[in-house]
Design a protein around this motif. Structure first.
Motif, PDB file in Angstrom:
ATOM      1  N   ASP A 146      -4.900   4.673  -4.742  1.00 16.24           N
ATOM      2  CA  ASP A 146      -3.514   4.054  -5.652  1.00 16.24           C
ATOM      3  C   ASP A 146      -3.071   5.539  -4.964  1.00 16.24           C
ATOM      4  O   ASP A 146      -1.540   6.033  -4.886  1.00 16.24           O
TER       5      ASP A 146
ATOM      6  N   LYS B  21       2.632   0.845 -11.219  1.00 17.59           N
ATOM      7  CA  LYS B  21       0.918   0.630 -10.227  1.00 17.59           C
ATOM      8  C   LYS B  21       1.721  -1.277 -10.103  1.00 17.59           C
ATOM      9  O   LYS B  21       1.086  -1.376  -9.308  1.00 17.59           O
TER      10      LYS B  21
ATOM     11  N   LYS C 276      12.071   3.382  -0.902  1.00 12.53           N
ATOM     12  CA  LYS C 276      10.956   1.720   0.154  1.00 12.53           C
ATOM     13  C   LYS C 276      11.285   2.237   1.622  1.00 12.53           C
ATOM     14  O   LYS C 276      10.427   1.531   2.429  1.00 12.53           O
TER      15      LYS C 276
ATOM     16  N   TYR D  71       6.556   4.382  -4.907  1.00 12.57           N
ATOM     17  CA  TYR D  71       7.741   3.805  -6.001  1.00 12.57           C
ATOM     18  C   TYR D  71       7.312   5.029  -7.066  1.00 12.57           C
ATOM     19  O   TYR D  71       6.310   4.958  -7.828  1.00 12.57           O
TER      20      TYR D  71
ATOM     21  N   ARG E 111       3.617   3.338   6.275  1.00 13.59           N
ATOM     22  CA  ARG E 111       3.470   2.474   5.284  1.00 13.59           C
ATOM     23  C   ARG E 111       2.078   1.078   5.053  1.00 13.59           C
ATOM     24  O   ARG E 111       0.853   1.457   4.015  1.00 13.59           O
TER      25      ARG E 111
ATOM     26  N   ARG F 173      -0.811   4.125   4.340  1.00 16.85           N
ATOM     27  CA  ARG F 173      -0.278   4.292   2.436  1.00 16.85           C
ATOM     28  C   ARG F 173      -0.665   2.869   2.115  1.00 16.85           C
ATOM     29  O   ARG F 173      -2.197   2.666   1.008  1.00 16.85           O
ATOM     30  N   SER F 174      -1.222   2.246   2.483  1.00 16.75           N
ATOM     31  CA  SER F 174      -1.802   0.353   2.062  1.00 16.75           C
ATOM     32  C   SER F 174      -3.146   0.713   2.062  1.00 16.75           C
ATOM     33  O   SER F 174      -3.975   0.187   1.395  1.00 16.75           O
TER      34      SER F 174
ATOM     35  N   GLU G  46       4.646  -0.919  -7.927  1.00 16.18           N
ATOM     36  CA  GLU G  46       4.812   0.020  -6.540  1.00 16.18           C
ATOM     37  C   GLU G  46       4.625  -1.093  -5.057  1.00 16.18           C
ATOM     38  O   GLU G  46       5.447  -0.612  -4.608  1.00 16.18           O
ATOM     39  N   ARG G  47       4.054  -1.874  -5.758  1.00 18.86           N
ATOM     40  CA  ARG G  47       3.729  -2.567  -3.357  1.00 18.86           C
ATOM     41  C   ARG G  47       4.506  -3.828  -3.496  1.00 18.86           C
ATOM     42  O   ARG G  47       4.970  -4.015  -2.796  1.00 18.86           O
TER      43      ARG G  47
END
Ligand code: KG4
Ligand code: ZN
Length: 381
Positions: free
Chosen positions: A262, A34, A190, A196, A254, A257-258, A37-38
């Motif tokens: 979570d 966690k 990525k 991830y 992307r 997902r953002s 991941e970002r």
């Protein structure tokens, strides 16, 4: 002998209690996924900070789950390398402090040796449980494929002088010259914004793609043919994506997902992938798996060895397992894997590897130190 194992070489803070190198009484892993991941990869400073926060509670929890106390532990085995130096130091210093303060024997373990022992440990557990599986014997050719390593070893066993305990020796047959196999999975994931770590995501998505859609050339190696190289494959994917609709699709993913909670489900992720993306990841996965299997079989055939061990996080890959099992049947190899939980980083494998060293009479003292680079076995001739 009750051994406390400690592992902190990368982004998992792990502790385990293993009896006699064969019975796992506890196996606690605090994952930092966690946190990293970002960033799409492990950030070393964040990793060591998190290890510092977690090491004491994780060791306590391992003792609690094993129904034991630190006083009852008979020895401490700790990863001494290779890995991220700041991460390694946290586990090593903690393990050393426990051992020295309680007057228990201490042993340092090579992380790769731990991965190799994970396979033996799993096989022993299955056989002790009465499962009709063949015994994992030696010599073996072992592939360790993880986020940090892709290496082939020849493993031999002998009896440690005067102890009756087995001792193990390792000869490195080949290794990656650039990216590790798991790292290639992570970097491609990525690039395509698939999450991830990349391996599990690509593994699941690839089931919905056509692995023959994109033909990647065989990876050719000058010099040692048992070495690996995955950076070319990664670059080939980059060229197929850059400046094409696949790149804008990845950007949309992307952003999605953002803005998502979570955990996104595989179905949701798949719904955000075009068939071209699914075909690309399936083809990529097949290229990596084919290369790993071909070089492992070549190493084994060259050495006249019929026992194969496959370990490390990438050993969780379902296509890799399937194809290794098939190759084993076709060509007469006995192929052994650890369970997925023992394949990825954990401390039970460190405790098991440490047990055999301790039983063979090996001990470390307060001078034990961490090493970012720490080769296992001698280099290829
Ligand atoms: O052994 P490990 O937990 O840590 C290291 O020592 O590096 O391996 C983690 C790596 C990551 O790169 C992850 O993407 C990969 O193992 N991995 C997989 C799968 N599960 C984990 N790669 C391919 N397929 C999987 N199912
Ligand atoms: Zn590992």
């Amino acid at each position: 002998m009750l051994v406390l194992g400690i592992e902190s070489s990368c982004d998992e803070t792990a502790a385990a209690v293993v009896a006699d190198g064969t019975r796992i009484l506890s196996n606690v892993v605090a994952s930092q996924i966690k946190i990293h991941e970002r960033f799409g990869g492990v950030v070393p400073e964040l990793a060591s900070r998190e290890h510092l926060r977690k090491i004491a509670p994780v060791v306590d929890e391992a003792c609690r789950q094993a129904g034991t106390t630190l006083q009852d532990i008979e020895a401490v085995a700790v990863t001494e390398g290779p890995g991220l130096i700041g991460s390694l130091l946290v586990g090593l210093v903690y393990g050393k402090a426990v051992a020295l303060s309680l007057g228990k024997p201490l042993i340092g373990v090579n992380h790769l040796e731990g991965h190799i022992h994970a396979v033996l440990l799993h096989n022993t557990i299955e056989r002790l449980a009465g499962k009709p599986v063949p015994a994992a014997g030696f010599p073996s050719v072992t592939l360790v494929a993880s986020g940090g390593h892709t290496s082939l070893f020849r493993v031999d066993t002998d009896f440690a002088p005067g102890t009756g305990s087995p001792s193990f020796s390792y000869k490195m047959l080949g290794q990656t010259r650039d990216d590790a196999a798991g790292e290639a999975f992570d970097k491609v994931a990525k690039l395509l914004a698939l999450g991830y770590p990349g391996g599990p995501a690509i593994d699941r998505l690839a089931r919905h793609g056509n692995p023959s859609a994109v033909k990647f050339g065989r990876i050719r190696m000058k010099g040692n043919p048992l070495d690996f190289s995955f950076s070319g494959l990664k670059t080939a994917i980059l060229y197929r994506v850059r400046g094409t609709p696949l790149a804008s699709e990845a950007e949309e993913r992307r952003t999605w997902r953002s803005e998502s909670p979570d955990d996104v489900s595989l179905e949701e992720l798949r719904a955000h992938c075009s068939q071209t993306t699914l075909d690309l990841v399936a083809s990529f996965q097949r290229a990596v798996v084919t290369d790993l299997i071909e070089r492992t079989l070549a190493a084994a055939t060259g050495a006249g060895i019929w026992t194969l061990f496959v370990s490390g996080g990438v050993a969780c890959n379902s296509l890799l397992r399937e194809r290794f099992a098939k190759a084993g049947e076709e060509h007469g190899f006995n192929v052994f894997f650890a369970s997925p939980r023992l394949s990825t980083d954990n401390a039970a494998m460190i405790a098991a590897a440490g047990y055999y060293k301790l039983a063979a009479g090996q001990r470390d003292d307060s001078s034990l130190n961490a090493h970012a680079s720490f080769p296992l076995g001698n280099n290829p001739a």
